[in-house]
Design a protein around this motif. Sequence first.
Motif, PDB file in Angstrom:
ATOM      1  N   PHE A 121      -1.779   2.854   3.906  1.00  0.00           N
ATOM      2  CA  PHE A 121      -2.309   1.656   3.264  1.00  0.00           C
ATOM      3  C   PHE A 121      -1.370   0.475   3.465  1.00  0.00           C
ATOM      4  CE2 PHE A 121      -2.866  -1.232  -0.332  1.00  0.00           C
ATOM      5  CZ  PHE A 121      -4.224  -1.478  -0.251  1.00  0.00           C
ATOM      6  N   GLU A 122      -0.068   0.749   3.462  1.00  0.00           N
ATOM      7  CA  GLU A 122       0.912  -0.331   3.570  1.00  0.00           C
ATOM      8  C   GLU A 122       0.850  -1.024   4.923  1.00  0.00           C
ATOM      9  OE1 GLU A 122       5.777  -1.003   3.318  1.00  0.00           O
ATOM     10  OE2 GLU A 122       4.893   0.962   2.879  1.00  0.00           O
ATOM     11  N   TYR A 123       0.639  -0.250   5.993  1.00  0.00           N
ATOM     12  CA  TYR A 123       0.764  -0.812   7.334  1.00  0.00           C
ATOM     13  C   TYR A 123      -0.568  -1.080   8.028  1.00  0.00           C
ATOM     14  CZ  TYR A 123       5.691   0.312   6.903  1.00  0.00           C
ATOM     15  OH  TYR A 123       6.991   0.370   6.481  1.00  0.00           O
ATOM     16  N   ASN A 124      -1.686  -0.742   7.397  1.00  0.00           N
ATOM     17  CA  ASN A 124      -2.985  -0.966   8.021  1.00  0.00           C
ATOM     18  C   ASN A 124      -3.906  -1.721   7.078  1.00  0.00           C
ATOM     19  OD1 ASN A 124      -2.748   0.773  10.570  1.00  0.00           O
ATOM     20  ND2 ASN A 124      -2.191   2.220   8.951  1.00  0.00           N
ATOM     21  N   ARG A 125      -4.857  -2.404   7.634  1.00  0.00           N
ATOM     22  CA  ARG A 125      -5.859  -3.077   6.823  1.00  0.00           C
ATOM     23  C   ARG A 125      -6.929  -2.083   6.393  1.00  0.00           C
ATOM     24  NH1 ARG A 125      -7.047  -8.775  10.017  1.00  0.00           N
ATOM     25  NH2 ARG A 125      -4.944  -9.632   9.847  1.00  0.00           N
ATOM     26  N   GLY A 126      -7.491  -2.329   5.236  1.00  0.00           N
ATOM     27  CA  GLY A 126      -8.581  -1.493   4.771  1.00  0.00           C
ATOM     28  C   GLY A 126      -8.112  -0.251   4.044  1.00  0.00           C
ATOM     29  N   PRO A 127      -9.047   0.535   3.520  1.00  0.00           N
ATOM     30  CA  PRO A 127      -8.721   1.721   2.731  1.00  0.00           C
ATOM     31  C   PRO A 127      -8.016   2.793   3.559  1.00  0.00           C
ATOM     32  CG  PRO A 127     -11.001   1.035   2.379  1.00  0.00           C
ATOM     33  CD  PRO A 127     -10.500   0.270   3.553  1.00  0.00           C
ATOM     34  N   CYS A 128      -7.078   3.488   2.922  1.00  0.00           N
ATOM     35  CA  CYS A 128      -6.390   4.611   3.556  1.00  0.00           C
ATOM     36  C   CYS A 128      -7.199   5.888   3.321  1.00  0.00           C
ATOM     37  CB  CYS A 128      -4.988   4.763   2.972  1.00  0.00           C
ATOM     38  SG  CYS A 128      -4.997   5.176   1.202  1.00  0.00           S
ATOM     39  N   VAL A 129      -6.694   7.014   3.821  1.00  0.00           N
ATOM     40  CA  VAL A 129      -7.410   8.283   3.699  1.00  0.00           C
ATOM     41  C   VAL A 129      -7.537   8.714   2.240  1.00  0.00           C
ATOM     42  CG1 VAL A 129      -5.324   9.684   3.987  1.00  0.00           C
ATOM     43  CG2 VAL A 129      -7.554  10.625   4.643  1.00  0.00           C
ATOM     44  N   HIS A 130      -6.562   8.377   1.394  1.00  0.00           N
ATOM     45  CA  HIS A 130      -6.611   8.783  -0.017  1.00  0.00           C
ATOM     46  C   HIS A 130      -7.664   7.987  -0.781  1.00  0.00           C
ATOM     47  CE1 HIS A 130      -2.454   9.412   1.529  1.00  0.00           C
ATOM     48  NE2 HIS A 130      -2.722  10.629   1.102  1.00  0.00           N
ATOM     49  N   LEU A 131      -7.747   6.684  -0.508  1.00  0.00           N
ATOM     50  CA  LEU A 131      -8.790   5.863  -1.119  1.00  0.00           C
ATOM     51  C   LEU A 131     -10.170   6.302  -0.642  1.00  0.00           C
ATOM     52  CD1 LEU A 131      -7.010   2.420  -0.829  1.00  0.00           C
ATOM     53  CD2 LEU A 131      -7.910   3.342  -2.968  1.00  0.00           C
TER      54      LEU A 131
ATOM     55  N   LEU B 203      -5.238 -14.711   7.652  1.00  0.00           N
ATOM     56  CA  LEU B 203      -5.495 -14.445   9.063  1.00  0.00           C
ATOM     57  C   LEU B 203      -4.577 -13.377   9.629  1.00  0.00           C
ATOM     58  CD1 LEU B 203      -6.013 -18.087  10.378  1.00  0.00           C
ATOM     59  CD2 LEU B 203      -7.763 -16.393   9.838  1.00  0.00           C
ATOM     60  N   THR B 204      -3.292 -13.477   9.318  1.00  0.00           N
ATOM     61  CA  THR B 204      -2.325 -12.547   9.905  1.00  0.00           C
ATOM     62  C   THR B 204      -2.012 -11.365   9.014  1.00  0.00           C
ATOM     63  OG1 THR B 204      -0.403 -13.686   8.970  1.00  0.00           O
ATOM     64  CG2 THR B 204      -1.250 -14.493  11.081  1.00  0.00           C
ATOM     65  N   ASP B 205      -2.352 -11.450   7.716  1.00  0.00           N
ATOM     66  CA  ASP B 205      -2.068 -10.409   6.733  1.00  0.00           C
ATOM     67  C   ASP B 205      -0.576 -10.291   6.438  1.00  0.00           C
ATOM     68  OD1 ASP B 205      -3.309  -8.588   4.971  1.00  0.00           O
ATOM     69  OD2 ASP B 205      -2.534  -6.913   6.133  1.00  0.00           O
ATOM     70  N   ASP B 206       0.235 -11.279   6.888  1.00  0.00           N
ATOM     71  CA  ASP B 206       1.656 -11.272   6.579  1.00  0.00           C
ATOM     72  C   ASP B 206       1.861 -11.615   5.115  1.00  0.00           C
ATOM     73  OD1 ASP B 206       2.390 -10.679   9.145  1.00  0.00           O
ATOM     74  OD2 ASP B 206       2.654 -12.775   9.742  1.00  0.00           O
ATOM     75  N   ARG B 207       2.861 -10.996   4.493  1.00  0.00           N
ATOM     76  CA  ARG B 207       3.188 -11.292   3.100  1.00  0.00           C
ATOM     77  C   ARG B 207       4.392 -12.219   3.058  1.00  0.00           C
ATOM     78  NH1 ARG B 207       2.556  -9.495  -2.053  1.00  0.00           N
ATOM     79  NH2 ARG B 207       1.072  -7.899  -1.459  1.00  0.00           N
TER      80      ARG B 207
ATOM     81  N   CYS C 285      -2.958   1.890  -2.627  1.00  0.00           N
ATOM     82  CA  CYS C 285      -2.349   3.216  -2.570  1.00  0.00           C
ATOM     83  C   CYS C 285      -0.893   3.041  -2.158  1.00  0.00           C
ATOM     84  CB  CYS C 285      -3.089   4.101  -1.562  1.00  0.00           C
ATOM     85  SG  CYS C 285      -2.411   5.785  -1.402  1.00  0.00           S
ATOM     86  N   ASP C 286      -0.030   3.958  -2.587  1.00  0.00           N
ATOM     87  CA  ASP C 286       1.386   3.824  -2.258  1.00  0.00           C
ATOM     88  C   ASP C 286       1.760   4.501  -0.940  1.00  0.00           C
ATOM     89  OD1 ASP C 286       1.345   6.526  -2.851  1.00  0.00           O
ATOM     90  OD2 ASP C 286       2.753   6.419  -4.529  1.00  0.00           O
ATOM     91  N   CYS C 287       0.759   4.953  -0.163  1.00  0.00           N
ATOM     92  CA  CYS C 287       1.063   5.640   1.093  1.00  0.00           C
ATOM     93  C   CYS C 287       1.340   4.635   2.213  1.00  0.00           C
ATOM     94  CB  CYS C 287      -0.085   6.570   1.488  1.00  0.00           C
ATOM     95  SG  CYS C 287      -1.559   5.725   2.114  1.00  0.00           S
TER      96      CYS C 287
END
Length: 211
Positions: free
Chosen positions: A81-91, A198-202, A76-78
Motif C-alpha cells: 500500500f505504501e509504494y503503490n497506488r490503489g488498494p493492496c492485497v489486504h484491503l 499528479l505525481t502522488d509525492d508526499r 494499510c500499513d503494508c
Amino acid sequence: MSSVTGEISRLDTEIGDRLSFRNLPEAGDTSWQKARPYQSDFERLSKLGWKVRSPNGEEWHHVVLGRKSGGFVGACDCKGFEYNRGPCVHLCALRKSAWGNRNLCRTETDINDRPIRICDLDDTDATEQRYWYLTDLQREAYLNCDLGDMGVREYQRAKGYSSPGTVSNRLRAAREKVREHDDDLIADGGTAARRDGLTDDRRLLGEGVDR
C-alpha cells in the motif's frame, strides 16, 4: 506490483486514502487477483479497524476501511500500500469478504466469529474515526480516563469490572498504540503533509523535499 489505473483516486482523508475497487477486476490488478478472502485471517479491532493476514503469511497488517459518499476510504500499513497506488492485497481481501457477506448471503467471520462487514463513516463518530486502531473497550477507557476526568477506580466501578487492573491493562495497550500511531504520523509528514494529485509525492507544506 499492483496495476496503476486512472480510475483509482488517492486523495488523503482523515482516516486514509480515497479508494476505488470498481475497475480492479477488469484491469487485472495484481493485488485484487492475489487476494484470497476465504483463506485469509481477519480480526476486527473496531468498526473501522482490522488486522489482516494473507494465506501463508506470517505477519498481521493493520487495515482501516470504511464507506464514504458511495466509495471507500482506507489504508494499510503494508509495503504494497505504501509504494503503490490503489488498494493492496489486504484491503482487497477484506473488501471481497465483506462483499460476499452483503451480496451473496455468506457468513464469513473473523477469528473471533464476528461478521466481516465494512462500516459507513456516517455511522461512526469523530473518536471512532480518530482512534480506529483501538479496540472498542480500549478506546472507551482511553477517552474516559486519559482524555476525560474519570479515575481508573471510578471508571472500574462505573463499568462494574471486578478489578481496576482490567482498566489499567486496557489503558496501557491504548497508550502504546496511540504513541506508535502518532510517531508513524509524524514520520510520514504529520497532518501538514499533502500528496501531489499528479505525481502522488508526499510533501510537507512549505517544504521542497519529497517524503
